[in-house]
Design a protein around this motif. Sequence first.
Motif, PDB file in Angstrom:
ATOM      1  N   TRP A 113       0.864  -1.190   0.000  1.00 34.93           N
ATOM      2  CA  TRP A 113       0.000   0.000   0.000  1.00 34.93           C
ATOM      3  C   TRP A 113       0.890   1.226   0.000  1.00 34.93           C
ATOM      4  CZ3 TRP A 113      -0.705   4.441   2.693  1.00 34.93           C
ATOM      5  CH2 TRP A 113      -1.972   5.054   2.723  1.00 34.93           C
ATOM      6  N   GLY A 114       0.564   2.187  -0.864  1.00 35.90           N
ATOM      7  CA  GLY A 114       1.307   3.441  -0.873  1.00 35.90           C
ATOM      8  C   GLY A 114       0.400   4.585  -1.264  1.00 35.90           C
ATOM      9  N   SER A 115       0.816   5.790  -0.882  1.00 39.13           N
ATOM     10  CA  SER A 115       0.006   6.974  -1.157  1.00 39.13           C
ATOM     11  C   SER A 115       0.895   8.114  -1.623  1.00 39.13           C
ATOM     12  CB  SER A 115      -0.753   7.390   0.106  1.00 39.13           C
ATOM     13  OG  SER A 115      -1.655   8.436  -0.171  1.00 39.13           O
ATOM     14  N   SER A 116       0.455   8.832  -2.638  1.00 39.30           N
ATOM     15  CA  SER A 116       1.187   9.962  -3.193  1.00 39.30           C
ATOM     16  C   SER A 116       2.526   9.473  -3.754  1.00 39.30           C
ATOM     17  CB  SER A 116       1.354  11.054  -2.131  1.00 39.30           C
ATOM     18  OG  SER A 116       1.765  12.266  -2.712  1.00 39.30           O
ATOM     19  N   TYR A 117       3.656   9.908  -3.196  1.00 43.83           N
ATOM     20  CA  TYR A 117       4.947   9.449  -3.715  1.00 43.83           C
ATOM     21  C   TYR A 117       5.090   7.942  -3.562  1.00 43.83           C
ATOM     22  CZ  TYR A 117       9.841  10.368  -5.064  1.00 43.83           C
ATOM     23  OH  TYR A 117      11.045  10.427  -5.731  1.00 43.83           O
ATOM     24  N   SER A 118       4.698   7.413  -2.400  1.00 44.50           N
ATOM     25  CA  SER A 118       4.789   5.959  -2.220  1.00 44.50           C
ATOM     26  C   SER A 118       3.704   5.235  -3.014  1.00 44.50           C
ATOM     27  CB  SER A 118       4.718   5.574  -0.743  1.00 44.50           C
ATOM     28  OG  SER A 118       3.470   5.893  -0.172  1.00 44.50           O
ATOM     29  N   GLY A 119       2.653   5.963  -3.412  1.00 46.40           N
ATOM     30  CA  GLY A 119       1.690   5.386  -4.344  1.00 46.40           C
ATOM     31  C   GLY A 119       2.342   5.074  -5.679  1.00 46.40           C
ATOM     32  N   GLY A 120       3.350   5.882  -6.053  1.00 48.66           N
ATOM     33  CA  GLY A 120       4.170   5.560  -7.220  1.00 48.66           C
ATOM     34  C   GLY A 120       5.133   4.422  -6.927  1.00 48.66           C
ATOM     35  N   ASN A 121       5.719   4.454  -5.725  1.00 41.64           N
ATOM     36  CA  ASN A 121       6.669   3.386  -5.365  1.00 41.64           C
ATOM     37  C   ASN A 121       6.043   2.001  -5.477  1.00 41.64           C
ATOM     38  OD1 ASN A 121       8.685   5.257  -4.801  1.00 41.64           O
ATOM     39  ND2 ASN A 121       8.315   5.243  -2.590  1.00 41.64           N
ATOM     40  N   VAL A 122       4.788   1.862  -5.028  1.00 40.76           N
ATOM     41  CA  VAL A 122       4.174   0.528  -5.054  1.00 40.76           C
ATOM     42  C   VAL A 122       3.865   0.076  -6.480  1.00 40.76           C
ATOM     43  CG1 VAL A 122       3.277   0.651  -2.697  1.00 40.76           C
ATOM     44  CG2 VAL A 122       1.811   1.376  -4.600  1.00 40.76           C
ATOM     45  N   LEU A 123       3.665   1.025  -7.407  1.00 42.02           N
ATOM     46  CA  LEU A 123       3.499   0.631  -8.806  1.00 42.02           C
ATOM     47  C   LEU A 123       4.787   0.001  -9.328  1.00 42.02           C
ATOM     48  CD1 LEU A 123       1.629   3.759 -10.250  1.00 42.02           C
ATOM     49  CD2 LEU A 123       0.631   1.579  -9.516  1.00 42.02           C
ATOM     50  N   TRP A 124       5.908   0.570  -8.945  1.00 39.87           N
ATOM     51  CA  TRP A 124       7.206   0.025  -9.364  1.00 39.87           C
ATOM     52  C   TRP A 124       7.459  -1.331  -8.718  1.00 39.87           C
ATOM     53  CZ3 TRP A 124      10.873   2.154 -12.704  1.00 39.87           C
ATOM     54  CH2 TRP A 124      12.105   1.496 -12.735  1.00 39.87           C
ATOM     55  N   VAL A 125       7.304  -1.389  -7.387  1.00 44.85           N
ATOM     56  CA  VAL A 125       7.599  -2.623  -6.650  1.00 44.85           C
ATOM     57  C   VAL A 125       6.645  -3.741  -7.065  1.00 44.85           C
ATOM     58  CG1 VAL A 125       7.760  -3.678  -4.353  1.00 44.85           C
ATOM     59  CG2 VAL A 125       8.571  -1.338  -4.714  1.00 44.85           C
ATOM     60  N   GLY A 126       5.371  -3.407  -7.266  1.00 44.34           N
ATOM     61  CA  GLY A 126       4.403  -4.420  -7.670  1.00 44.34           C
ATOM     62  C   GLY A 126       4.729  -5.050  -9.004  1.00 44.34           C
ATOM     63  N   ALA A 127       5.432  -4.310  -9.857  1.00 41.38           N
ATOM     64  CA  ALA A 127       5.811  -4.846 -11.166  1.00 41.38           C
ATOM     65  C   ALA A 127       7.072  -5.696 -11.098  1.00 41.38           C
ATOM     66  CB  ALA A 127       6.019  -3.695 -12.156  1.00 41.38           C
ATOM     67  N   VAL A 128       8.013  -5.333 -10.227  1.00 45.25           N
ATOM     68  CA  VAL A 128       9.326  -5.994 -10.270  1.00 45.25           C
ATOM     69  C   VAL A 128       9.545  -7.001  -9.146  1.00 45.25           C
ATOM     70  CG1 VAL A 128      10.341  -4.015 -11.457  1.00 45.25           C
ATOM     71  CG2 VAL A 128      10.486  -4.146  -8.967  1.00 45.25           C
ATOM     72  N   ASP A 129       8.733  -6.970  -8.103  1.00 44.71           N
ATOM     73  CA  ASP A 129       8.868  -7.933  -7.001  1.00 44.71           C
ATOM     74  C   ASP A 129       7.667  -8.869  -7.059  1.00 44.71           C
ATOM     75  OD1 ASP A 129       9.016  -9.332  -4.569  1.00 44.71           O
ATOM     76  OD2 ASP A 129       9.921  -7.622  -3.529  1.00 44.71           O
ATOM     77  N   ARG A 130       7.888 -10.069  -7.584  1.00 42.81           N
ATOM     78  CA  ARG A 130       6.768 -10.978  -7.851  1.00 42.81           C
ATOM     79  C   ARG A 130       6.223 -11.630  -6.590  1.00 42.81           C
ATOM     80  NH1 ARG A 130       4.992  -8.507 -11.680  1.00 42.81           N
ATOM     81  NH2 ARG A 130       3.344 -10.071 -11.546  1.00 42.81           N
ATOM     82  N   ARG A 131       6.792 -11.328  -5.425  1.00 38.65           N
ATOM     83  CA  ARG A 131       6.200 -11.799  -4.174  1.00 38.65           C
ATOM     84  C   ARG A 131       4.905 -11.057  -3.850  1.00 38.65           C
ATOM     85  NH1 ARG A 131      11.021 -10.860  -0.074  1.00 38.65           N
ATOM     86  NH2 ARG A 131      11.038  -8.914  -1.285  1.00 38.65           N
ATOM     87  N   VAL A 132       4.722  -9.900  -4.450  1.00 37.84           N
ATOM     88  CA  VAL A 132       3.553  -9.061  -4.146  1.00 37.84           C
ATOM     89  C   VAL A 132       2.310  -9.670  -4.778  1.00 37.84           C
ATOM     90  CG1 VAL A 132       2.517  -6.786  -4.495  1.00 37.84           C
ATOM     91  CG2 VAL A 132       4.963  -6.980  -3.967  1.00 37.84           C
ATOM     92  N   LYS A 133       1.252  -9.790  -3.955  1.00 43.34           N
ATOM     93  CA  LYS A 133       0.016 -10.411  -4.424  1.00 43.34           C
ATOM     94  C   LYS A 133      -1.154  -9.432  -4.537  1.00 43.34           C
ATOM     95  CE  LYS A 133       1.816 -14.468  -4.910  1.00 43.34           C
ATOM     96  NZ  LYS A 133       3.230 -14.049  -4.800  1.00 43.34           N
ATOM     97  N   ALA A 134      -0.939  -8.168  -4.135  1.00 39.58           N
ATOM     98  CA  ALA A 134      -1.956  -7.128  -4.301  1.00 39.58           C
ATOM     99  C   ALA A 134      -1.272  -5.773  -4.170  1.00 39.58           C
ATOM    100  CB  ALA A 134      -3.065  -7.261  -3.258  1.00 39.58           C
ATOM    101  N   VAL A 135      -1.682  -4.822  -5.018  1.00 40.74           N
ATOM    102  CA  VAL A 135      -1.103  -3.481  -5.022  1.00 40.74           C
ATOM    103  C   VAL A 135      -2.222  -2.464  -4.824  1.00 40.74           C
ATOM    104  CG1 VAL A 135       0.174  -1.767  -6.359  1.00 40.74           C
ATOM    105  CG2 VAL A 135       0.747  -4.196  -6.585  1.00 40.74           C
ATOM    106  N   LEU A 136      -2.073  -1.616  -3.789  1.00 37.25           N
ATOM    107  CA  LEU A 136      -3.030  -0.534  -3.530  1.00 37.25           C
ATOM    108  C   LEU A 136      -2.277   0.777  -3.655  1.00 37.25           C
ATOM    109  CD1 LEU A 136      -3.894  -3.126  -1.641  1.00 37.25           C
ATOM    110  CD2 LEU A 136      -5.640  -1.530  -0.843  1.00 37.25           C
ATOM    111  N   SER A 137      -2.611   1.554  -4.684  1.00 37.77           N
ATOM    112  CA  SER A 137      -1.921   2.803  -4.998  1.00 37.77           C
ATOM    113  C   SER A 137      -2.908   3.954  -4.880  1.00 37.77           C
ATOM    114  CB  SER A 137      -1.345   2.728  -6.417  1.00 37.77           C
ATOM    115  OG  SER A 137      -0.759   3.947  -6.793  1.00 37.77           O
ATOM    116  N   GLN A 138      -2.659   4.832  -3.908  1.00 42.55           N
ATOM    117  CA  GLN A 138      -3.610   5.902  -3.583  1.00 42.55           C
ATOM    118  C   GLN A 138      -3.041   7.258  -4.001  1.00 42.55           C
ATOM    119  OE1 GLN A 138      -5.795   5.954   0.306  1.00 42.55           O
ATOM    120  NE2 GLN A 138      -4.447   7.676   0.750  1.00 42.55           N
ATOM    121  N   ALA A 139      -3.801   8.005  -4.788  1.00 43.51           N
ATOM    122  CA  ALA A 139      -3.392   9.343  -5.247  1.00 43.51           C
ATOM    123  C   ALA A 139      -1.934   9.355  -5.692  1.00 43.51           C
ATOM    124  CB  ALA A 139      -3.635  10.378  -4.143  1.00 43.51           C
TER     125      ALA A 139
END
Length: 302
Positions: A113-139
């Motif tokens: 889960w990330g918001s604003s700047y970290s909302g961008g971070n989770v888009l990156w991590v969700g794509a490159v770290d395949r351990r992630v099973k759900a991505v919540l990106s806020q604003a």
Amino acid sequence: MREDISFQTSDNVTLRGWFYKPSESNGPLPCLVMAHGFSALKEMDLNTFAEYFIAHLPLTCLVYDNRGFGDSDTKEGQPRQEIIPAQQTSDYSDAITYAQSRSEVNKHKIGIWGSSYSGGNVLWVGAVDRRVKAVLSQAPMVDGWANFHRLIRPDFVAGLNQTFEADRHARAAGKSAAVIPVVDADATKPSALPTPDSFEFFSAWAAKSNWKNEVTVKSIEAFREYLPSAHIQHISPTPLLMTVAENDVLTPTDLALEAYSRALEPKKLHILSGGHFEAYSGPNFEKNARVQVEFLQTYLCS
């Protein structure tokens, strides 16, 4: 139930935060890893989200301060109050590793889960770290170059470029990193986030937390070069929930919607009324958190 925790990053920096779990639980549970946005601290409403999530779901939450902010350390010899995207995305993955090491956590069910700047971070991590099973990106901040040029007046850009150059030379000569205010009441003065709602949000927290109104100049240069949505199509087949404020002037609405259009299924878009900061509290919080709970129930906690 909240526990103070700390863990080491891959480059041996200690990050600190909280681990939440339901008062009653049976067996290992999914875990949602959470960090805040640009210069913000975990106390700035992340506790509210985590408490809501564990009250409504069989879920644990790992909440931590970004390196160099709040309770977390920074690397020896490096300045505090500095935001480097590659470090923050790497730290998300290290937080996942720590969560997987805990006996309360089902290591095969990790969400981010990330918001604003970290909302961008989770888009990156969700794509490159395949351990992630759900991505919540806020604003989310999705395109640093475009976002920078929305926030900074064109006649200010040349001066900022000179500031970036001067800071690089000064740091190379062993001098301290230059800093810039995060917000300023006067939009004509230099600041990282020159919007009225940013000033209102951060000024309110400055009075009741240990948030500091500064980031390094290098943080702004790093912001401009960061394109966290570059791999958004590669998040799939991991489910993505993107929450977008319909009148967001800090991480502009249209930029987020364009990025969302490039994501592949499964994905869900939730458009909230209001501006960037209205997702955190007030009437929008319940609407926002309820949709996030439904998404987590479907894709992480089922």
